[in-house]
Design an enzyme around this catalytic site. Structure first.
Site, PDB file in Angstrom:
ATOM      1  N   GLU A  83       0.826  -1.223   0.000  1.00  0.00           N
ATOM      2  CA  GLU A  83       0.000   0.000   0.000  1.00  0.00           C
ATOM      3  C   GLU A  83       0.850   1.259   0.000  1.00  0.00           C
ATOM      4  OE1 GLU A  83      -3.354  -0.011   2.684  1.00  0.00           O
ATOM      5  OE2 GLU A  83      -3.425   2.180   2.735  1.00  0.00           O
ATOM      6  N   LYS A 261      -7.820  -0.700  11.362  1.00  0.00           N
ATOM      7  CA  LYS A 261      -7.126  -1.130  10.131  1.00  0.00           C
ATOM      8  C   LYS A 261      -5.941  -0.204   9.849  1.00  0.00           C
ATOM      9  CE  LYS A 261      -6.497  -1.506   5.438  1.00  0.00           C
ATOM     10  NZ  LYS A 261      -5.714  -0.643   4.543  1.00  0.00           N
ATOM     11  N   ASP A 277       3.848 -14.229  12.119  1.00  0.00           N
ATOM     12  CA  ASP A 277       2.492 -14.651  11.737  1.00  0.00           C
ATOM     13  C   ASP A 277       1.540 -13.449  11.850  1.00  0.00           C
ATOM     14  OD1 ASP A 277      -0.061 -15.677  11.610  1.00  0.00           O
ATOM     15  OD2 ASP A 277       0.346 -17.393  12.913  1.00  0.00           O
ATOM     16  N   HIS A 375      -2.420  10.373  -0.922  1.00  0.00           N
ATOM     17  CA  HIS A 375      -2.610   8.992  -1.341  1.00  0.00           C
ATOM     18  C   HIS A 375      -2.589   8.876  -2.860  1.00  0.00           C
ATOM     19  CE1 HIS A 375      -3.684   5.209   0.503  1.00  0.00           C
ATOM     20  NE2 HIS A 375      -4.413   4.935  -0.566  1.00  0.00           N
TER      21      HIS A 375
END
Ligand code: MEV
Length: 423
Positions: A83, A261, A277, A375
């Protein structure tokens, strides 16, 4: 003719032969096969020993988050992510936090929970007492499984038993508390849980089904907090914006999921880079966020009496320095070296700080200019590459699209054609 996904003995074939079958199945070109074969710094034979049915690797960009100061020590943060903006945003936030004295952190002992599910007990409450009365015997058996962990001061330290109501009636759930030291610990905990199960069946007269680690690692928590001077953030109005954003997320699960998130964008990038993990961290973090019944945030921002911003984050952090891919993946080893952490606790605390930084960057942008401007300029480069731009053309095409506010593949192709004609 329809194609079959049943390929007898696929797992026994060397990667090259598997790849030939996949090429045929999916109609891959020679160029595409070449990409898969070019495994770079993760040699095919290492990858082939890490997981099953390997035909290649999928590289992710690895970047470095800068400006981090945690408990007075400087860190460079390896971050693997697809991202755009994540690494730049974390670095920017870490700089603002640095102005306020950097991050401060703490963590609990690295204790994981192993669950043992006991069903068909005559009386679950009585079985619970029987298990608790046999604690020493059960812990002894568990600890016999891992003398190495014991020698480092870890091992099964305690246990508990809970009676839960389920759709199939009462169940007795035994929790083994295992100090995993510098390992994530899934293997050690699962081995212990399996080893003590026959004993628990004998003690309770019940039947054991599941014996597995819990990813809701509430005994292995990491915490980070910081103060951001209002001047560094862009003024008191921005402080207010972040505080309002935090209150919104705390009260609304729809927003909390996105808020969390954002923090995970940073945490998972480091967890991925270091071969840990990441599913365990995601599962644990989100389950913790819903621990009290309603899903909420694991970070919080407030304004102090000087008008500066204060933030904190706390979540389960089951990561290790040994075991799994951490030692087998050559890049994960290098990432760990760059990070320079000396214990799983230090690592967990760094991850909490990175999560807090990432969360801050997102809330600052969202509550002021919005995230799309920054972005889109990074995203535009991806679009330019998708349209076929290479080398310096990537930036030229991206810049033009951002200026025109038309960040689309069709526009990228047009710009690319125009530029090609000029050359
Ligand atoms: C995007 O990957 C992450 C954000 O949506 C996080 C947030 O909304 O807080 C920007």
């Amino acid at each position: 003719m329809t194609k079959s996904s049943v390929i007898s003995g696929f797992y026994k074939l060397p990667p090259k032969e598997r790849l030939a079958i996949i090429k045929d199945f999916a109609g891959l070109t020679d160029e595409e096969v070449g990409f898969l074969e070019n495994t770079g710094s993760l040699p095919m034979d290492v990858a082939d020993h890490m997981v099953e049915n390997v035909i290649g690797v999928i590289p992710e960009p690895l970047g470095i988050g800068v400006n981090f100061q945690i408990n007075g020590k400087d860190y460079l943060i390896p971050m693997a992510t697809e991202e755009p903006s994540v690494i730049a945003a974390a670095s920017y936030a870490a700089k603002m936090v640095r102005d306020g004295g950097g991050f401060h952190t703490s963590s609990t002992a690295p204790v994981m929970i192993g669950q043992i599910q006991v069903v068909s007990v005559a009386h679950a409450g009585y079985a619970r007492t029987q298990v608790l009365d046999s604690k020493d015997e059960i812990l002894k058996k568990a600890n016999e499984q891992d003398p190495v962990l014991n020698s480092f001061g870890g091992g099964a330290k305690d246990l508990d038993a809970r009676v839960i109501e389920t759709s199939l009636g009462e169940m007795l759930i035994v929790h083994l508390y295992v100090d995993c030291r510098d390992a994530m610990g899934a293997n050690a905990v699962n081995t212990m849980a399996e080893a003590v199960s026959p004993m628990i069946e004998r003690i309770t007269g019940g039947h054991v089904y599941l014996r597995i680690i819990s990813n809701l690692a509430v005994k292995r928590m990491a915490k980070a907090w910081c103060t951001v001077p209002k001047e560094s953030l862009g003024g008191e109005a921005v402080v207010d914006g972040v505080v309002y954003a935090s209150a919104f997320a705390a009260a609304d699960p729809y927003r909390a999921a996105t808020h969390n998130k954002g923090a995970m964008n940073g945490i998972i990038a480091v967890v991925l880079a270091t071969g840990n993990d990441h599913r365990a961290i995601e599962a644990g973090g989100h389950a913790f966020a819903a621990f009290n019944g309603a899903y909420t945030t694991f970070s919080k921002w407030t304004k102090n009496k000087n008008g500066d911003l204060e933030g904190e984050i706390e979540l389960p952090m089951a990561v290790g320095l040994i075991g799994g891919a951490v030692k087998t993946h050559p890049i994960a080893r290098i990432a760990m070296k760059i990070l320079g952490v000396k214990s799983a606790n230090e690592f967990a605390e760094v991850l909490a700080a990175v999560g807090l930084a990432q969360n801050l960057a997102a809330l600052r942008a969202l509550s002021s200019e919005g995230i799309q401007r920054g972005h889109m300029s990074l995203h535009a480069r991806n679009i330019a590459i998708t349209a076929g731009a290479k080398g310096e053309l990537v930036d030229l095409v991206a810049e033009r699209m951002v200026k025109e506010r038309k960040v689309r593949v069709d526009r990228a192709k047009e710009v690319l054609d125009e530029l090609a004609k000029k050359q």
